[in-house]
Write an enzyme that holds these catalytic residues in place. Structure first.
Site, PDB file in Angstrom:
ATOM      1  N   LYS A 121       0.829  -1.205   0.000  1.00 17.68           N
ATOM      2  CA  LYS A 121       0.000   0.000   0.000  1.00 17.68           C
ATOM      3  C   LYS A 121       0.864   1.257   0.000  1.00 17.68           C
ATOM      4  O   LYS A 121       0.633   2.199  -0.760  1.00 17.68           O
ATOM      5  CB  LYS A 121      -0.935  -0.009   1.209  1.00 17.68           C
ATOM      6  N   ASP A 139      -6.472   0.536   1.070  1.00 19.37           N
ATOM      7  CA  ASP A 139      -6.347   0.293   2.505  1.00 19.37           C
ATOM      8  C   ASP A 139      -7.689  -0.226   3.025  1.00 19.37           C
ATOM      9  O   ASP A 139      -8.611  -0.497   2.245  1.00 19.37           O
ATOM     10  CB  ASP A 139      -5.925   1.561   3.247  1.00 19.37           C
TER      11      ASP A 139
END
Length: 217
Positions: A121, A139
């Protein structure tokens, strides 16, 4: 309405709501962006910006953080959650960027994800916001919204990322990532909308009566 139709509707509504979008994390260069993204884990962007505004005028290169050392970094970021773990990551990451990449943040997912404290991420955010490379950083918040809006039924962020990349044109990924985050904070909150009240939820699922419970990643 199928998922392709829902994706087109979501894109249209987000572009109307946020025609222009700002990167929420303040940074001085790609290296400080990387640090800010590291710091933002389990922490709000506002808190990160409040802390880093006193750091980046003086410290903004990997050699700066290697020179001041881990304990000093801890002192600089102590207002941020799990600051000791993050200080260690920043220190070791700075050393590796200096040693293996001549002080420059690497421009590939593979090399970024080899840096201490950098997951997929974080690498996606740096690739998109730092280098302008098409990426879709997913996320837990984006995962929750994508489920509410019927864009994925994945049990984890990896599957959700694949589904969103399949449904949306690559040219929209970087902006769309931020648009979804802003919309979630403002309109489709975790403990407010429940998939029942915001315009996107009611447009995608006009007949939904019960609160939608997202599968946790």
């Amino acid at each position: 309405m199928n998922e392709v139709q829902r994706a087109k509707l979501v894109l249209k509504m987000l572009n109307k709501t946020y025609p222009e979008i700002e990167v929420p994390l303040k940074s001085r260069n790609v290296f400080t962006l990387l640090i800010s993204v590291l710091l933002s884990a389990q922490c709000t962007d506002i808190t990160v910006n409040n802390v880093t505004k006193n750091i980046y005028p003086k410290y903004y290169k990997p050699e700066h953080f290697v020179k001041i050392g881990r304990k000093r970094i801890e002192g600089l970021i102590k207002k941020i959650g799990i600051f000791r773990i993050k200080a260690k990551s920043i220190y070791l990451m700075s050393k590796q960027v200096l040693k293996k990449h001549n002080g420059k943040v690497p421009k590939s997912f593979d090399e970024l994800e080899k840096l201490p404290g950098v997951g997929h991420k974080t690498a996606s955010v740096v690739m998109s916001q730092g280098f302008g490379y098409p990426a879709f950083a997913v996320d837990t918040h984006i995962h929750r919204l994508a489920q509410r809006w019927g864009l994925t039924n994945g049990n984890n962020v990896v599957q959700t990322e694949k589904d969103l990349k399949r449904l949306f044109p690559k040219k929209n990924w970087n902006k769309l990532h931020l648009q979804i985050i802003y919309y979630g904070r403002e309109y489709c909150k975790a403990r407010d909308c429940y998939g029942l009240s915001c315009k996107i939820c009611t447009s995608c699922y006009p007949n939904r009566k019960k609160p939608f419970i997202a599968k946790k990643p």
